[in-house]
Design an enzyme around this catalytic site. Structure first.
Site, PDB file in Angstrom:
ATOM      1  N   SER A  44     -28.885   6.020 137.291  1.00 10.57           N
ATOM      2  CA  SER A  44     -29.161   7.425 137.577  1.00 10.57           C
ATOM      3  C   SER A  44     -29.622   7.561 139.019  1.00 10.57           C
ATOM      4  O   SER A  44     -30.261   6.655 139.565  1.00 10.57           O
ATOM      5  CB  SER A  44     -30.253   7.957 136.659  1.00 10.57           C
ATOM      6  N   TYR A  57     -38.584   7.681 133.372  1.00 11.70           N
ATOM      7  CA  TYR A  57     -37.122   7.676 133.438  1.00 11.70           C
ATOM      8  C   TYR A  57     -36.622   7.064 134.747  1.00 11.70           C
ATOM      9  O   TYR A  57     -35.803   6.139 134.737  1.00 11.70           O
ATOM     10  CB  TYR A  57     -36.565   9.098 133.258  1.00 11.70           C
TER      11      TYR A  57
END
Length: 149
Positions: A44, A57
């Protein structure tokens, strides 16, 4: 909060490691110098920048990015190439709160140099390019329309 941290870290780092370990015999068995096997991890842009508001995250994706590099070095001798993509804003369950809110979506898209969200075909073309290459390994490739710049 601790169990959330453990769950996200397990999903984004431990599971890809265990899956690679389980599939290693198949990947190695079908690989050669001329036709290597490929692993493409899904990282990501949050693992490359500090713009994410999530305390777990982004760091978990950064961990996956590092794991990708370590696996690339370790598995190259077996003719297994390991890379990762690092998507930015694409429609998904995780981004629904942005994508489905016109004001938030427009605010995010307005920061993108290309002026739009990513589309599934953008990801597909990148993955095809990665697995079509027999020399590239250990790379983390942002696909974020420039949001991470």
């Amino acid at each position: 909060a601790g169990s959330d941290f453990d769950e996200v870290l397990a999903l984004n780092v431990k599971v890809p490691f265990l899956l690679t370990q389980a599939l290693h015999p198949l990947l190695k068995g079908n690989a050669s110098l001329q036709r290597p096997s490929h692993i493409v991890n899904t990282g990501s842009i949050a693992g490359l920048t500090t713009t994410s508001s999530s305390y777990v995250y982004g760091p978990s994706k950064a961990g996956l990015h590092h794991l990708t590099k370590v696996l690339a070095r370790k598995l190259a001798a077996d003719h297994i190439l390991v890379n990762a993509i690092a998507p930015g804003l694409f429609a998904s369950k995780m981004t629904a709160d942005i994508v489905e809110n016109e004001q938030r979506r427009n605010a995010t898209v307005s920061r993108s140099p290309v002026g739009r969200m990513g589309e599934p075909d953008d990801l597909a073309r990148l993955v095809v390019a990665i697995v079509s290459n027999g020399y590239m390994t250990g790379n983390i490739i942002p696909i974020d329309g420039g949001l991470g710049l």
